[in-house]
Design an enzyme around this catalytic site. Structure first.
Site, short mmCIF file in Angstrom:
data_model
loop_
_atom_site.label_atom_id
_atom_site.label_comp_id
_atom_site.label_asym_id
_atom_site.label_seq_id
_atom_site.Cartn_x
_atom_site.Cartn_y
_atom_site.Cartn_z
N LYS A 1 0.88 -1.25 0.07
CA LYS A 1 -0.10 -0.06 0.08
C LYS A 1 0.93 1.14 -0.08
CE LYS A 1 -4.45 -1.51 1.86
NZ LYS A 1 -5.54 -1.56 3.08
N LYS B 1 -4.70 -9.83 -7.20
CA LYS B 1 -6.01 -9.87 -6.22
C LYS B 1 -7.23 -9.17 -6.83
CE LYS B 1 -5.98 -7.88 -2.36
NZ LYS B 1 -5.69 -7.72 -0.98
N LYS C 1 -10.30 -3.22 -4.42
CA LYS C 1 -11.39 -2.04 -4.62
C LYS C 1 -10.66 -1.15 -5.35
CE LYS C 1 -13.41 -2.79 0.19
NZ LYS C 1 -13.18 -2.57 1.58
P1 TYM Z 1 -10.88 -5.18 3.57
O1 TYM Z 1 -11.79 -4.01 4.01
O2 TYM Z 1 -9.62 -5.12 2.59
O3 TYM Z 1 -11.54 -6.73 3.18
C1 TYM Z 1 -12.77 -6.87 3.66
C2 TYM Z 1 -12.61 -8.73 3.71
O4 TYM Z 1 -12.66 -9.18 2.57
C3 TYM Z 1 -11.41 -10.10 2.32
N1 TYM Z 1 -11.10 -9.72 0.68
C4 TYM Z 1 -10.96 -10.81 0.02
N2 TYM Z 1 -11.15 -12.24 0.00
C5 TYM Z 1 -10.91 -12.96 -1.04
N3 TYM Z 1 -10.61 -12.41 -2.10
C6 TYM Z 1 -10.13 -11.07 -2.21
N4 TYM Z 1 -9.84 -10.58 -3.33
C7 TYM Z 1 -10.51 -10.29 -1.11
N5 TYM Z 1 -10.18 -8.80 -1.11
C8 TYM Z 1 -10.73 -8.65 0.23
C9 TYM Z 1 -10.42 -9.58 3.18
O5 TYM Z 1 -9.63 -10.69 3.52
C10 TYM Z 1 -11.24 -9.30 4.48
O6 TYM Z 1 -11.67 -10.25 5.30
N6 TYM Z 1 -7.87 -5.46 7.62
C11 TYM Z 1 -9.28 -5.67 7.10
C12 TYM Z 1 -10.22 -5.14 8.01
C13 TYM Z 1 -10.10 -5.26 9.54
C14 TYM Z 1 -10.36 -6.48 10.07
C15 TYM Z 1 -10.20 -6.10 11.41
C16 TYM Z 1 -10.59 -7.93 9.63
C17 TYM Z 1 -9.91 -4.41 10.17
N7 TYM Z 1 -9.89 -4.85 11.80
C18 TYM Z 1 -10.34 -7.21 12.32
C19 TYM Z 1 -10.78 -8.64 10.67
C20 TYM Z 1 -10.59 -8.61 12.20
C21 TYM Z 1 -9.18 -5.37 5.73
O7 TYM Z 1 -8.71 -4.28 5.24
O8 TYM Z 1 -10.19 -5.76 5.11
#
Ligand code: TYM
Length: 343
Positions: free
Chosen positions: A114, A206, A209
């Site tokens: 990032k 991957k 967004k």
């Molecule tokens: P975020 O918002 O990027 O994504 C949310 C969830 O979607 C999953 N994900 C994917 N799974 C499969 N294939 C993909 N291409 C893909 N893109 C995203 C992510 O693995 C995630 O589960 N850091 C986290 C948010 C967070 C969090 C937490 C999660 C903050 N605090 C505590 C669990 C526990 C994130 O950026 O997710």
């Protein structure tokens, strides 16, 4: 000490919720409601670690909340809230900043991706992001965390922080009757055929967004026409589909579409290949369009309707935040006592 099983997970309100978020995470959130008490968080504090527009952030917080509900999360039986309304997340993150080691954070690959080349110019928040994530989970002493594959390293860090806190303050923890550890070591739940959904334009990247091409992803807000167009245009190769899993090796685009089909249909990749192996991609894609439209179409429509009802969404988040705080506050009070703060 045995901890009560509790599920926690979060999604960032940074726009364009997509099929990766849905299949990698939200589908699992919905499923786990049957067997566990669950807390699902719209992590707005994580969303400000990179430049953002305030008006978009408010809209995105409401949209992710609407998506949770449209996908089948029940905010009455479980807890749905936005992170910034529960101050204990930030409070515990500060304590964890003093537990986590620089060396641990320096290994985080997502920060490197990032921040890109201009690392000097990245925010401290972006660097510290996984520490806040550990606090999100552990402020509830949650035991299980459903996430996509890309969050695995962050979950390992959360376990390291919990373990170090338990070790560093073992005596104080035991003196307060918490047995050997105050925090559980949270377990990542990364399962199924779509733990890493790839871009529809490039099977080595991957689905995300932030990809400049909207054709790289299916957004949860896409209508039937958009879904159909994106699936039809998805990159493939000239070979027919194989009949066995080994035949997907070195064919990332084909493997991705088969995984998506399996996850949307609640089956395995094996089963998909049994049904479609030997056939042409055009046939398989037509079936995938029908399946994706049937599953995602109603979600997108419901999401739009709910996002527009600000009074309802805001009330859900307020109620969820009150209930989340009721769990977090006594845990934070105990942490303060354990580390020697007067409270
Ligand atoms: P975020 O918002 O990027 O994504 C949310 C969830 O979607 C999953 N994900 C994917 N799974 C499969 N294939 C993909 N291409 C893909 N893109 C995203 C992510 O693995 C995630 O589960 N850091 C986290 C948010 C967070 C969090 C937490 C999660 C903050 N605090 C505590 C669990 C526990 C994130 O950026 O997710």
């Amino acid at each position: 000490m045995a901890f009560k099983e509790l599920v926690f997970s979060g999604v960032q309100p940074t726009g364009n919720l997509h099929l990766g978020n849905y299949l990698g995470a939200i589908v699992k959130f919905v499923e786990l409601q049957k067997s566990h008490q669950c807390i699902y968080c719209v992590v707005d504090m994580h969303a400000i670690t990179q430049p953002h527009n305030p008006a978009d952030l408010v809209a995105n917080i409401r949209e992710v909340t609407a998506a949770f509900i449209a996908c089948g999360i029940d905010p009455k039986q479980h807890i749905v809230f936005n992170q910034s309304q529960v101050a204990e997340h930030a409070e515990l993150a500060w304590v964890f900043n003093c537990v986590a080691r620089m060396g641990w954070l320096n290994r985080m690959t997502q920060f490197k991706e990032k921040a890109g080349k201009d690392r000097e110019n990245a925010s401290i928040g972006l660097y510290d992001y996984p520490v806040l994530m550990a606090a999100d989970i552990l402020v509830y002493r949650a035991t299980h965390v459903p996430v996509g594959e890309d969050q695995k390293q962050h979950l390992e860090l959360a376990r390291d922080i919990a373990q170090k806190f338990n070790n560093d303050f073992a005596e104080s923890i035991a003196a307060r009757g918490f047995g050997e550890g105050f925090f559980p070591l949270p377990e990542p739940l990364i399962q199924g055929p779509a733990t890493r959904v790839m871009s529809l334009r490039d099977g080595s990247k991957k689905m995300s967004k932030s990809d400049a091409s909207d054709y790289s992803r299916i957004n949860l807000s896409d209508d039937a026409d958009a879904i159909a167009q994106k699936v039809r245009k998805a990159k493939t190769d000239p070979e027919p589909l194989p009949s066995e899993l080994a035949g997907l090796d070195k064919r990332p685009e084909a493997a991705n579409l088969v995984g998506i089909f399996a996850a949307l249909n609640g089956t395995s990749k094996d089963q998909v290949l049994t049904d479609f192996g030997g056939g042409q991609f055009s046939q398989f894609k037509a079936a995938l369009v029908d399946l994706a439209v049937a599953k995602l179409g109603p979600i997108g429509a419901e999401m739009k309707k709910l996002s527009a009802d600000h009074a309802y969404i805001d009330a859900v988040l307020r109620d969820g935040s009150d209930r989340a705080r009721a769990i977090a506050a006594p845990n934070m009070k105990a942490v303060k006592e354990i580390i020697g703060f007067l409270s």
